[in-house]
Design an enzyme around this catalytic site. Structure first.
Site, PDB file in Angstrom:
ATOM      1  N   THR A 115      -9.397  -2.890  -1.011  1.00 34.25           N
ATOM      2  CA  THR A 115     -10.348  -3.558  -2.171  1.00 34.25           C
ATOM      3  C   THR A 115     -11.183  -3.735  -1.240  1.00 34.25           C
ATOM      4  OG1 THR A 115      -9.273  -5.298  -1.929  1.00 34.25           O
ATOM      5  CG2 THR A 115      -8.458  -3.699  -3.761  1.00 34.25           C
ATOM      6  N   HIS A 142      -3.767   2.247   4.824  1.00 40.12           N
ATOM      7  CA  HIS A 142      -2.539   2.348   6.193  1.00 40.12           C
ATOM      8  C   HIS A 142      -4.150   2.673   7.030  1.00 40.12           C
ATOM      9  CE1 HIS A 142       1.876   1.892   5.236  1.00 40.12           C
ATOM     10  NE2 HIS A 142       1.130   1.664   5.109  1.00 40.12           N
ATOM     11  N   ALA A 155      -1.424   0.978  -1.938  1.00 39.07           N
ATOM     12  CA  ALA A 155      -1.109   0.434  -0.242  1.00 39.07           C
ATOM     13  C   ALA A 155      -2.612   1.898   0.722  1.00 39.07           C
ATOM     14  CB  ALA A 155       0.396   0.781   0.546  1.00 39.07           C
ATOM     15  N   LYS A 192       1.630  -1.081  10.030  1.00 34.33           N
ATOM     16  CA  LYS A 192       2.483  -0.052   9.957  1.00 34.33           C
ATOM     17  C   LYS A 192       1.762   1.427  10.674  1.00 34.33           C
ATOM     18  CE  LYS A 192       2.835  -1.248   5.725  1.00 34.33           C
ATOM     19  NZ  LYS A 192       2.685  -2.646   5.531  1.00 34.33           N
ATOM     20  N   ASP A 224       0.098  -5.211   4.808  1.00 37.01           N
ATOM     21  CA  ASP A 224      -1.378  -5.219   6.251  1.00 37.01           C
ATOM     22  C   ASP A 224      -0.790  -5.325   7.344  1.00 37.01           C
ATOM     23  OD1 ASP A 224      -2.795  -4.897   3.870  1.00 37.01           O
ATOM     24  OD2 ASP A 224      -3.487  -6.722   3.341  1.00 37.01           O
TER      25      ASP A 224
END
Ligand code: IMP
Length: 422
Positions: free
Chosen positions: A300, A41, A39, A16, A13
């Site tokens: 989440t 983004h 993951a 990126k 987190d």
């Protein structure tokens, strides 16, 4: 720089997506080398937010993107993403390539991830419950099902049947949950095969050819260094190789092909899930930083734990990844704090002080941060070409402590709110 790795230098987190987005503009091919839909983004363009989970962020620019063999893929999630970000935006099919060697997250992986966390209770890892760990475990156990398997209905069915014979026992007898039904599942995965077929490619060869042709390749890591399965804060880690070395195995290229490694670090630290976190803030600044930074999980929605910048951990990330330059993100969030503690060393259980990351988990658990407190800059960053003097000192302090140049500074959520230095 034809092959550049972008890696998270903390616990994931770090922002990126935004840096990949920035560098993708000048790249030809953007590749993801590890992880799965656990993951997330986030990229903000003209007020519109893109939340990507499996497809590399380069897709926002319409760049050619690739998911490598080191990834695990949930086909249902991937198809939704393709609908939204590839076909849904009118991009051609050859904009996305999938390695047939990537393993699939199967429904029982999700069920097992959830059930196992429930069973662990207070000892839980705090996973994203997206089936990531069980899918990688099956890969190592050689019970996994790869993307390439969905193209042969007979083999697929056979593999599902073999896996289910074991998985249903676990689900029913150990965890007391409903078993998975073979027929429905085999039919569903065959329909996924129809959708994904056009995207399958020999991705290792594709990257090799791109590099030989002098095309610029970005290799994007999911999660962050301290979540690395081998070198992270085990067992509170993810199940893949998140570090730059993972780009070689996860894509299928040799280490000599990599020219540069960009480490992305927040100007402070966040962590989701359980596990030790020496610079975690105690008190009201915790919630303040979370709200200011919007520190809630992309996938989440969980609250992220917030802490002050930890240069011991970042020094470790520089070592593990061979970081050649740093992107320091979300500096703007610190504008609202008068004093900025930065951890420069740990005090260990035996009273010794170290500026290297402890090798033993118990030492890390008990490590007490030694802070140097820097002055805040007392004003919001205006997004101009320069930083206020105190903000510049903060950035230079990081450079001086780590011996690596900070080449980019994030000053806000929007795509163009990045200061390019030196
Ligand atoms: P898993 O990857 O879902 O198995 O979760 C294992 C650990 O990694 C948990 O602490 C998660 O919160 C953490 N984790 C996994 N992916 C990410 C990410 O993208 N950002 C931050 N933490 C993550």
């Amino acid at each position: 720089m034809p092959a550049t790795v972008i890696v998270g230098a903390q616990w994931g987190d770090e922002g990126k997506g935004k840096i990949v987005d920035l560098l993708a503009r000048d790249s030809d091919l953007v590749c993801r080398y590890n992880g799965g839909p656990n993951a997330g983004h986030t990229i903000v363009v003209d007020g519109e937010t893109y939340k990507l989970r499996q497809i590399p962020s380069g897709i926002v620019w319409g760049k050619e993107c690739l998911i490598g063999a080191g990834c695990v893929v949930d086909p249902a999630v991937l198809i939704d993403e393709i609908d939204e970000y590839v076909t849904g935006r009118g991009l051609p099919e050859d904009c996305l390539h999938l390695s047939g060697n990537a393993h699939m997250i199967m429904p029982w992986h999700l069920l097992l991830d959830q059930a196992s966390e429930r069973r662990l209770g207070k000892l839980q890892i705090g996973t994203t419950r997206r089936g990531n760990g069980p899918a990688y475990a099956d890969k190592a156990h050689r019970l996994g099902i790869r993307l390439q398997d969905i193209f042969d209905p007979k083999i697929l069915r056979q593999k599902i049947e073999t896996a289910l014979a074991e998985k249903n026992l676990w689900l029913e007898r150990i965890y007391g949950v409903e078993p998975v039904e073979l027929e429905e599942l085999a039919a569903r995965y065959e329909s996924y095969a129809q959708r994904l077929r056009p995207y399958l490619a020999d991705t290792s060869l594709l990257v090799d050819r791109a590099l030989r042709d002098g095309r610029r390749v970005l290799l994007e890591g999911g999660h962050g260094t301290l979540l690395d399965i081998d070198n992270g804060t085990y067992p509170f880690v993810t199940s893949s190789s998140t570090i730059a070395g993972g780009a070689c195995t996860g894509i299928g290229i040799g280490p000599t092909r990599i020219d540069a490694v960009v480490g992305v670090a927040k100007a402070y630290v966040t962590r989701v899930g359980e596990g030790p976190f020496p610079t975690e803030i105690d008190g009201s600044d915790q919630a303040r930083m979370r709200d200011l930074g919007g520190e809630f999980g992309t996938v989440t929605g969980r609250e992220r734990r917030c802490g002050w910048l930890d240069l011991v951990a970042l020094r470790y990330a520089v070592r593990l990844n061979g970081i050649t330059s740093i992107a320091l993100t979300k500096l703007d969030v610190l504008s609202f704090f008068d004093r900025l503690p930065v951890c420069i060393a740990y005090e260990l259980r035996d009273g010794t002080r170290t500026d290297e990351f402890p090798e033993h988990q118990s030492d890390f658990h008990a490590a007490r941060p030694v802070y140097e407190t820097l002055e805040g800059w007392g004003a919001e960053l205006d997004g101009g070409d320069d930083l206020p003097a105190a903000a510049r000192r903060y950035v230079e302090f990081v450079e001086h402590q780590l011996g690596v140049e900070v080449s980019w500074v994030g000053t806000g959520a929007e795509r163009e709110q990045v200061l390019v230095r030196g």
